[in-house]
Structures are given as structure tokens and as C-alpha cells.
Motif scaffolding. Structure first.
Motif: not given
Length: 218
Positions: A126-145
Motif C-alpha cells: 500500500x505504498x508504505x516504505x517501511x512495511x514489514x510482513x508477518x514473514x519478514x518481507x520489507x519495503x515497498x515491494x516486500x522483498x525477503x531478507x
């Protein structure tokens, strides 16, 4: 007529019809939720590693280059229109313009439709720069660490850097498109960790329509 809207991929239309019948509900644009699934850690081609390494090294927004004046003008029209559409979600103008310029650059660099990338970002974070998913994916495109570990350098916190996140996301999506021989439905499912299932690709296809651009000037 079969009820399929013009420009909607047949696979996406069929899958959305199935979702409607079975009661599956797309998660398009739900606020405060990041939707990344379980991307799989897998061997990467050298070209993919190089692109991801370059993203970590980048520290400034890219400077677009245009073949001619007409292309530059079209880009400025696109930027103006998209900035207006994004204003409610990203109120700060400077941040909004920098974000859009970087999305445009990284999408083109990876050979992706920028409207699809924007649709994916809308669904993922949802265009949130600091979004973190329940599995740890990060940022705008929810990239896994684990992608940072895969290329052997960088800290996961770098995935909150604008260009790094978008470079990783676009390169990963291009990688999946090549794995799926250009099938966007399957590639999007792989990106989300739900390969072959309809809700996620359908949500991205629906969101993509919000970012379509037709230059009517001239």
C-alpha cells in the motif's frame, strides 16, 4: 461478448471468475497490512546477482535518459499524472516524485510494465516504505531478507532504501517472468509464494488498472 474487459489477460479473467464463484476475496489495498508470501530461495543467474549487487551500491536516485524530446515530454506527462493519482497515498510531493522516477527507471531497466510494478506495490505494501510482513518481507515491494544473503553482501535494513528495494523487487519479478516463460499470472504467484493460485495475481492485475497511462496530448 464473453464478459472479459478489454486489456485484461484471459488467464486473469478466468481466475477472477473462479474467485467470485468460490468466494475468494482479493486483498487489494487493505490498509496497514503487508501481503508478501514465502518467496523461495533459489540459485540465481550471474546477471541477476550483478543487478542486485548494483542496487546495494546505488546511493542516489537514477537520472533518466531519453532518446528524443518527445520521449522526455511523454515521461513528464506520465510523471505529472501519476503524481496526482498517488497524492492521497503519499502526500509529500518531493518523496512522491522521487518514488515515481525510481519506479519508472527500475521498471524500464528490468523490462517491466511500470503499471504492473505500481499495481504490485499497491497490493504488497500500500505504498508504505517501511512495511514489514508477518514473514519478514520489507519495503515497498516486500522483498525477503534472504535475497541480501543470496548475493553475499548488504544488511537487510538496506531493503528500506528506495532504489535498493525497487531494484531488488523488479529484478526478482523479471527473474520469475523468465522462469515462467513470460506468463505474468504464474510469475506473480511465484513472487508472492502462491504460484498457481488466483487471488494474488488477480489483485495485482486489478490494481494495475489504477496506474494505466494513455498519453492523449499532441
Amino acid at each position: 461478448m464473453n464478459g472479459r474487459a478489454a486489456g485484461v489477460p484471459r488467464r486473469a479473467w478466468l481466475a477472477s471468475t473462479t474467485a467470485a464463484v468460490t468466494g475468494a476475496v482479493p486483498w487489494l489495498g487493505l490498509p496497514g497490512i503487508a501481503h508478501a508470501g514465502a518467496q523461495l530461495e533459489e540459485p540465481l543467474a550471474d546477471a541477476v546477482r550483478t543487478a542486485l549487487s548494483a542496487a546495494i551500491a546505488a546511493s542516489a536516485p537514477p537520472i533518466p535518459e531519453f532518446a528524443d524530446t518527445a520521449s522526455r515530454i511523454q515521461h513528464m506527462r506520465w510523471l505529472s499524472e501519476m503524481a496526482e493519482r498517488l497524492r492521497r497515498r503519499m502526500p509529500d510531493r518531493d518523496s512522491r516524485v522521487e518514488f515515481l522516477r525510481t519506479v519508472w527507471y527500475e521498471s524500464r531497466r528490468a523490462g517491466l510494465d511500470v503499471s504492473m510494478v505500481l499495481g504490485l506495490i499497491q497490493v504488497e505494501s500500500a505504498f508504505r516504505k517501511f512495511a514489514v510482513s508477518s514473514v519478514g518481507a520489507r519495503g515497498y515491494m516486500q522483498v525477503m531478507p534472504f535475497w541480501m544473503r543470496t548475493i553475499g553482501q548488504g544488511e537487510p535494513e538496506r531493503l528500506f532504501h528506495l532504489q535498493t528495494n525497487l531494484r531488488f523487487g523488479c529484478v526478482i519479478l523479471r527473474h520469475y517472468l523468465e522462469r515462467e516463460r513470460g506468463d505474468a499470472f504464474m510469475a506473480l504467484g511465484r513472487y508472492n509464494g502462491s504460484r498457481g493460485r488466483a487471488p494474488y495475481p488477480n489483485s495485482v492485475f486489478a490494481a494495475q488498472r489504477n496506474w494505466a497511462f494513455a498519453d492523449r496530448a499532441g
